[in-house]
Scaffold this motif. Sequence first.
Motif, PDB file in Angstrom:
ATOM      1  N   ILE A 175       0.840  -1.205   0.000  1.00 17.86           N
ATOM      2  CA  ILE A 175       0.000   0.000   0.000  1.00 17.86           C
ATOM      3  C   ILE A 175       0.872   1.250   0.000  1.00 17.86           C
ATOM      4  N   ALA A 176       1.906   1.251   0.830  1.00 19.85           N
ATOM      5  CA  ALA A 176       2.753   2.438   0.987  1.00 19.85           C
ATOM      6  C   ALA A 176       3.587   2.725  -0.254  1.00 19.85           C
ATOM      7  N   ARG A 177       4.005   1.673  -0.957  1.00 22.42           N
ATOM      8  CA  ARG A 177       4.912   1.862  -2.109  1.00 22.42           C
ATOM      9  C   ARG A 177       4.249   1.609  -3.456  1.00 22.42           C
ATOM     10  N   ASP A 178       2.923   1.553  -3.494  1.00 25.78           N
ATOM     11  CA  ASP A 178       2.212   1.307  -4.761  1.00 25.78           C
ATOM     12  C   ASP A 178       2.686   0.017  -5.437  1.00 25.78           C
ATOM     13  N   MET A 179       2.921  -1.022  -4.639  1.00 32.63           N
ATOM     14  CA  MET A 179       3.389  -2.282  -5.203  1.00 32.63           C
ATOM     15  C   MET A 179       2.233  -3.153  -5.693  1.00 32.63           C
ATOM     16  N   CYS A 180       1.019  -2.698  -5.475  1.00 34.07           N
ATOM     17  CA  CYS A 180      -0.153  -3.393  -6.003  1.00 34.07           C
ATOM     18  C   CYS A 180      -1.133  -2.340  -6.505  1.00 34.07           C
ATOM     19  N   GLN A 181      -2.096  -2.779  -7.319  1.00 34.75           N
ATOM     20  CA  GLN A 181      -3.117  -1.838  -7.765  1.00 34.75           C
ATOM     21  C   GLN A 181      -4.351  -1.856  -6.873  1.00 34.75           C
ATOM     22  N   LYS A 182      -4.635  -3.044  -6.336  1.00 28.23           N
ATOM     23  CA  LYS A 182      -5.867  -3.196  -5.562  1.00 28.23           C
ATOM     24  C   LYS A 182      -5.618  -3.993  -4.287  1.00 28.23           C
ATOM     25  N   VAL A 183      -6.495  -3.754  -3.317  1.00 31.80           N
ATOM     26  CA  VAL A 183      -6.494  -4.478  -2.051  1.00 31.80           C
ATOM     27  C   VAL A 183      -7.853  -5.136  -1.868  1.00 31.80           C
ATOM     28  N   ILE A 184      -7.848  -6.397  -1.464  1.00 25.92           N
ATOM     29  CA  ILE A 184      -9.087  -7.087  -1.095  1.00 25.92           C
ATOM     30  C   ILE A 184      -8.971  -7.470   0.377  1.00 25.92           C
ATOM     31  N   VAL A 185     -10.018  -7.209   1.144  1.00 26.62           N
ATOM     32  CA  VAL A 185     -10.023  -7.531   2.562  1.00 26.62           C
ATOM     33  C   VAL A 185     -10.901  -8.764   2.797  1.00 26.62           C
ATOM     34  N   VAL A 186     -10.373  -9.734   3.543  1.00 30.67           N
ATOM     35  CA  VAL A 186     -11.169 -10.895   3.947  1.00 30.67           C
ATOM     36  C   VAL A 186     -11.584 -10.681   5.400  1.00 30.67           C
ATOM     37  N   ALA A 187     -12.882 -10.752   5.667  1.00 26.01           N
ATOM     38  CA  ALA A 187     -13.392 -10.487   7.016  1.00 26.01           C
ATOM     39  C   ALA A 187     -14.631 -11.324   7.277  1.00 26.01           C
ATOM     40  N   SER A 188     -15.121 -11.239   8.493  1.00 20.58           N
ATOM     41  CA  SER A 188     -16.394 -11.865   8.847  1.00 20.58           C
ATOM     42  C   SER A 188     -17.186 -10.834   9.639  1.00 20.58           C
ATOM     43  N   ASN A 189     -18.188 -11.267  10.363  1.00 24.20           N
ATOM     44  CA  ASN A 189     -19.042 -10.322  11.081  1.00 24.20           C
ATOM     45  C   ASN A 189     -18.572 -10.030  12.510  1.00 24.20           C
ATOM     46  N   ASP A 190     -17.363 -10.455  12.851  1.00 24.41           N
ATOM     47  CA  ASP A 190     -16.885 -10.204  14.204  1.00 24.41           C
ATOM     48  C   ASP A 190     -16.096  -8.899  14.274  1.00 24.41           C
ATOM     49  N   LEU A 191     -16.042  -8.336  15.466  1.00 28.93           N
ATOM     50  CA  LEU A 191     -15.425  -7.033  15.685  1.00 28.93           C
ATOM     51  C   LEU A 191     -13.943  -7.028  15.323  1.00 28.93           C
ATOM     52  N   GLN A 192     -13.217  -8.083  15.673  1.00 30.80           N
ATOM     53  CA  GLN A 192     -11.777  -8.098  15.459  1.00 30.80           C
ATOM     54  C   GLN A 192     -11.425  -8.042  13.968  1.00 30.80           C
ATOM     55  N   SER A 193     -12.114  -8.833  13.155  1.00 26.35           N
ATOM     56  CA  SER A 193     -11.804  -8.832  11.719  1.00 26.35           C
ATOM     57  C   SER A 193     -12.196  -7.509  11.074  1.00 26.35           C
ATOM     58  N   LEU A 194     -13.266  -6.873  11.569  1.00 24.98           N
ATOM     59  CA  LEU A 194     -13.675  -5.583  11.020  1.00 24.98           C
ATOM     60  C   LEU A 194     -12.744  -4.474  11.485  1.00 24.98           C
ATOM     61  N   TYR A 195     -12.151  -4.631  12.669  1.00 20.83           N
ATOM     62  CA  TYR A 195     -11.142  -3.677  13.145  1.00 20.83           C
ATOM     63  C   TYR A 195      -9.937  -3.698  12.202  1.00 20.83           C
ATOM     64  N   VAL A 196      -9.505  -4.913  11.836  1.00 22.29           N
ATOM     65  CA  VAL A 196      -8.391  -5.052  10.902  1.00 22.29           C
ATOM     66  C   VAL A 196      -8.767  -4.484   9.536  1.00 22.29           C
ATOM     67  N   ALA A 197      -9.979  -4.775   9.079  1.00 27.20           N
ATOM     68  CA  ALA A 197     -10.447  -4.264   7.788  1.00 27.20           C
ATOM     69  C   ALA A 197     -10.430  -2.739   7.767  1.00 27.20           C
ATOM     70  N   ASN A 198     -10.833  -2.137   8.885  1.00 25.79           N
ATOM     71  CA  ASN A 198     -10.846  -0.681   8.984  1.00 25.79           C
ATOM     72  C   ASN A 198      -9.422  -0.123   8.936  1.00 25.79           C
ATOM     73  N   ASN A 199      -8.476  -0.807   9.602  1.00 24.89           N
ATOM     74  CA  ASN A 199      -7.076  -0.379   9.555  1.00 24.89           C
ATOM     75  C   ASN A 199      -6.536  -0.402   8.127  1.00 24.89           C
ATOM     76  N   VAL A 200      -6.857  -1.466   7.400  1.00 26.46           N
ATOM     77  CA  VAL A 200      -6.378  -1.591   6.019  1.00 26.46           C
ATOM     78  C   VAL A 200      -6.959  -0.473   5.150  1.00 26.46           C
ATOM     79  N   CYS A 201      -8.266  -0.239   5.279  1.00 25.99           N
ATOM     80  CA  CYS A 201      -8.910   0.823   4.495  1.00 25.99           C
ATOM     81  C   CYS A 201      -8.360   2.202   4.868  1.00 25.99           C
ATOM     82  N   SER A 202      -8.076   2.399   6.151  1.00 24.25           N
ATOM     83  CA  SER A 202      -7.500   3.675   6.608  1.00 24.25           C
ATOM     84  C   SER A 202      -6.113   3.879   6.021  1.00 24.25           C
ATOM     85  N   ALA A 203      -5.328   2.796   5.938  1.00 22.46           N
ATOM     86  CA  ALA A 203      -3.985   2.881   5.355  1.00 22.46           C
ATOM     87  C   ALA A 203      -4.067   3.254   3.879  1.00 22.46           C
ATOM     88  N   VAL A 204      -5.003   2.634   3.170  1.00 26.59           N
ATOM     89  CA  VAL A 204      -5.193   2.955   1.746  1.00 26.59           C
ATOM     90  C   VAL A 204      -5.558   4.425   1.577  1.00 26.59           C
TER      91      VAL A 204
END
Length: 233
Positions: A175-204
Motif C-alpha cells: 500500500i505504501a509503495r504502490d506495489m499493487c493496484q488493488k487491495v481485497i479484505v477478507v473479514a467476517s461479522n466479528d469485531l476483530q476482523s472488522l477492526y483489521v479491515a478498517n485499519n487496512v482501508c485507513s492505510a489505503v
Amino acid sequence: MNAIPVTQVQSAKFMEQLRAEAAIEPPPVHTGEVKKETQIIAIYGKGGIGKSFTLANLSYMMAQQGKKVLLIGCDPKSDTTSLLFGGRACPTIIETSSKKKLAGEAVAIGDVCFKRDGVYAMELGGPEVGRGCGGRGIIHGFELLEKLGFHEWGFDYVLLDFLGDVVCGGFGLPIARDMCQKVIVVASNDLQSLYVANNVCSAVEYFRKLGGNVGVAGMVINRDDGTGEAMNF
C-alpha cells in the motif's frame, strides 16, 4: 411539533449521499489499444479469517480460466501455498536465500518458485520467533524478487497474501509503495476482523492522500453468520 431525532436526520443525509453517488455516470469504456498489465492484488485480513483458503481457490480458478497466476505467501508462518501442494509448504525465499548465501551461491527462480495445477507459487517466509521483524523479512523478500526480475515474468495476476497488521511497515509495504493496484479484505461479522479491515482501508486512504494509487477492490465475507455487520461496514 415533535423534534426529529438526530439519528434520523443523519440517516436521511447518508441515504441522500448514497443516491447522489449512485447517480454519477461511470467513466466511458476504454476503446484504445489494449495493453497487457500485470494485476497485482494484495489480500489482507486478521489471522485465521480464511485468507489463504480464499487465495488458494481464487488462484486455482484463475489458472483454470487460462490466466497466468503467481501466488505469493507473505505470512511468516508460510501456510499460503500448502493447500495447493497437498499440505506441504514450499521452501521460503528467506530460508533459501540464507542457505545459498552461506554456500556462496546465487538464488535462482527455480529455487523459490514452484508450480501445480497451473498456479505458480512461492513463500516469502519470515524470521524465527523472537529473532527479527516479520515486516523486515517481507521487505527483504521483495528486494530479492526485484533482483530476480519479478515484474518481467509476464503474469496476468499476482496475488499477495498479507497479515492485516498494516501498522507494521513491512505488512503495509504494497500500500505504501504502490506495489499493487488493488487491495481485497477478507473479514467476517466479528469485531476483530472488522477492526483489521478498517485499519487496512485507513492505510489505503492515508497513502492515497499522499499521492498513492492503490484502491480497495472490495471485501470477501467469510463465515457469514447472517448478522450483516461486515456488509454494513
